[in-house]
Motif scaffolding. Structure first.
Motif, PDB file in Angstrom:
ATOM      1  N   ASP A  84       1.032  -0.859   0.238  1.00  0.00           N
ATOM      2  CA  ASP A  84      -0.184  -0.285  -0.281  1.00  0.00           C
ATOM      3  C   ASP A  84       1.109   0.904   0.130  1.00  0.00           C
ATOM      4  OD1 ASP A  84      -1.724  -2.034   0.758  1.00  0.00           O
ATOM      5  OD2 ASP A  84      -2.863  -0.443   1.746  1.00  0.00           O
ATOM      6  N   THR A  85       1.658   1.634   0.616  1.00  0.00           N
ATOM      7  CA  THR A  85       2.618   2.396   1.367  1.00  0.00           C
ATOM      8  C   THR A  85       3.781   2.160   0.042  1.00  0.00           C
ATOM      9  OG1 THR A  85       3.922   1.507   2.734  1.00  0.00           O
ATOM     10  CG2 THR A  85       2.429   2.749   3.349  1.00  0.00           C
ATOM     11  N   SER A  86       3.658   1.420  -0.822  1.00  0.00           N
ATOM     12  CA  SER A  86       4.982   1.441  -2.185  1.00  0.00           C
ATOM     13  C   SER A  86       4.498   2.880  -3.038  1.00  0.00           C
ATOM     14  CB  SER A  86       5.095   0.217  -3.501  1.00  0.00           C
ATOM     15  OG  SER A  86       5.469  -0.539  -2.792  1.00  0.00           O
ATOM     16  N   TRP A  87       5.957   3.424  -3.440  1.00  0.00           N
ATOM     17  CA  TRP A  87       6.061   5.080  -3.868  1.00  0.00           C
ATOM     18  C   TRP A  87       5.106   4.348  -5.539  1.00  0.00           C
ATOM     19  CZ3 TRP A  87       4.272   9.379  -2.088  1.00  0.00           C
ATOM     20  CH2 TRP A  87       4.196  10.852  -2.974  1.00  0.00           C
ATOM     21  N   GLU A  88       4.437   5.076  -5.764  1.00  0.00           N
ATOM     22  CA  GLU A  88       4.269   4.607  -7.725  1.00  0.00           C
ATOM     23  C   GLU A  88       3.666   6.016  -7.936  1.00  0.00           C
ATOM     24  OE1 GLU A  88       0.620   1.894  -8.937  1.00  0.00           O
ATOM     25  OE2 GLU A  88       2.925   0.377  -8.980  1.00  0.00           O
ATOM     26  N   GLY A  89       4.183   6.274  -8.804  1.00  0.00           N
ATOM     27  CA  GLY A  89       3.562   7.682 -10.228  1.00  0.00           C
ATOM     28  C   GLY A  89       4.270   8.976  -9.030  1.00  0.00           C
ATOM     29  N   ASP A  90       2.881   9.486  -8.610  1.00  0.00           N
ATOM     30  CA  ASP A  90       3.402  10.768  -7.581  1.00  0.00           C
ATOM     31  C   ASP A  90       2.853  10.369  -6.639  1.00  0.00           C
ATOM     32  OD1 ASP A  90       0.219  10.541  -8.079  1.00  0.00           O
ATOM     33  OD2 ASP A  90       0.288  12.857  -9.263  1.00  0.00           O
ATOM     34  N   GLY A  91       2.272   9.005  -6.121  1.00  0.00           N
ATOM     35  CA  GLY A  91       1.889   8.535  -4.588  1.00  0.00           C
ATOM     36  C   GLY A  91       1.375   7.764  -4.307  1.00  0.00           C
ATOM     37  N   ARG A  93       0.945   3.678  -3.126  1.00  0.00           N
ATOM     38  CA  ARG A  93      -0.530   2.655  -3.940  1.00  0.00           C
ATOM     39  C   ARG A  93      -1.721   2.869  -3.780  1.00  0.00           C
ATOM     40  NH1 ARG A  93       1.532  -3.154  -4.862  1.00  0.00           N
ATOM     41  NH2 ARG A  93       0.043  -3.418  -6.071  1.00  0.00           N
ATOM     42  N   VAL A  94      -2.449   2.835  -2.067  1.00  0.00           N
ATOM     43  CA  VAL A  94      -3.496   3.352  -2.014  1.00  0.00           C
ATOM     44  C   VAL A  94      -2.987   4.026  -1.007  1.00  0.00           C
ATOM     45  CG1 VAL A  94      -5.011   2.272   0.188  1.00  0.00           C
ATOM     46  CG2 VAL A  94      -3.572   0.738  -2.472  1.00  0.00           C
TER      47      VAL A  94
END
Length: 209
Positions: A84-91, A93-94
């Protein structure tokens, strides 16, 4: 005869034990501990790599319903949040609020079925910014579990300060430890695990199949 105790361990790659050359992870180690204490649970590992709380919340009930039929002593161990807390794009994942709602919904669903729950915090990885987000989610999860009277094992900060865990995570893929790291994680969870199992009172009871 032994009690018909069935436990589903639901979560992500850490639940699945990714990185452990013994293919046990912390879940397998706790299962062995239960047997040593005189329990003989049927332990189902339902960890799926890279899944978030949202994805887990969508699948978990159907999977557990098949494995925890009415008439058995049923328990669920929940652990997720790192994805959930993995950074993906600009925020992340969840969004944290959505992660919190996923956990709260799962606890409500478990309570409705009479399943006892033990929850375990998301562990740290080799990225400190990622860990800061997971630590904040850990706080939310702790509050939700306290409100639901569900035991919650706060292993995140202890693992961040544990040299063996962090060394193995850095030596691996940056997220998952090896055998020694899972030993450490299992040791942190084990006291609460044993306390949780004791809620079924005596290990011995009548079982059919």
């Amino acid at each position: 005869m032994l009690r018909d105790l069935r436990i589903c361990c639901v979560g992500d790659s850490f639940v699945a034990g990714v990185g452990d050359p013994r293919c046990l992870g912390w879940v397998g180690r706790l299962g062995a501990s239960a047997h040593a204490d005189g329990f003989a649970p049927t332990l189902y590992n339902l960890g799926v790599r890279r899944q978030t709380s949202v994805e887990i919340a969508e699948r978990w009930l159907g999977e557990c319903d098949q494995r925890l039929p009415s008439g058995t002593d049923a328990g669920v161990v929940l652990s997720f949040g790192v994805n959930d807390t993995s950074w993906e794009g600009d925020g992340p994942r969840v969004d944290p609020a959505r992660s919190a709602e996923s956990l709260a919904r799962m606890l409500r669903q478990a309570a409705a079925r009479g399943w006892r729950v033990l929850a375990v915090a998301p562990p740290p990885v080799a990225d400190q910014d990622h860990n800061a987000r997971s630590a904040a989610l850990d706080e939310r999860f702790a509050e939700i579990c306290a409100s639901a009277a569900v035991p919650y094992v706060r292993i995140h900060h202890a693992l961040r300060e544990n040299p063996a865990w962090m060394r193995e995570v850095r030596a691996g893929d940056g997220a998952h430890p090896g055998e020694g790291g899972y030993d450490v994680l299992a040791e942190l969870v084990e006291p609460r695990w044993r306390e949780w199992l004791s809620g079924w009172n005596s290990p011995e009871s009548v079982s059919d199949v």
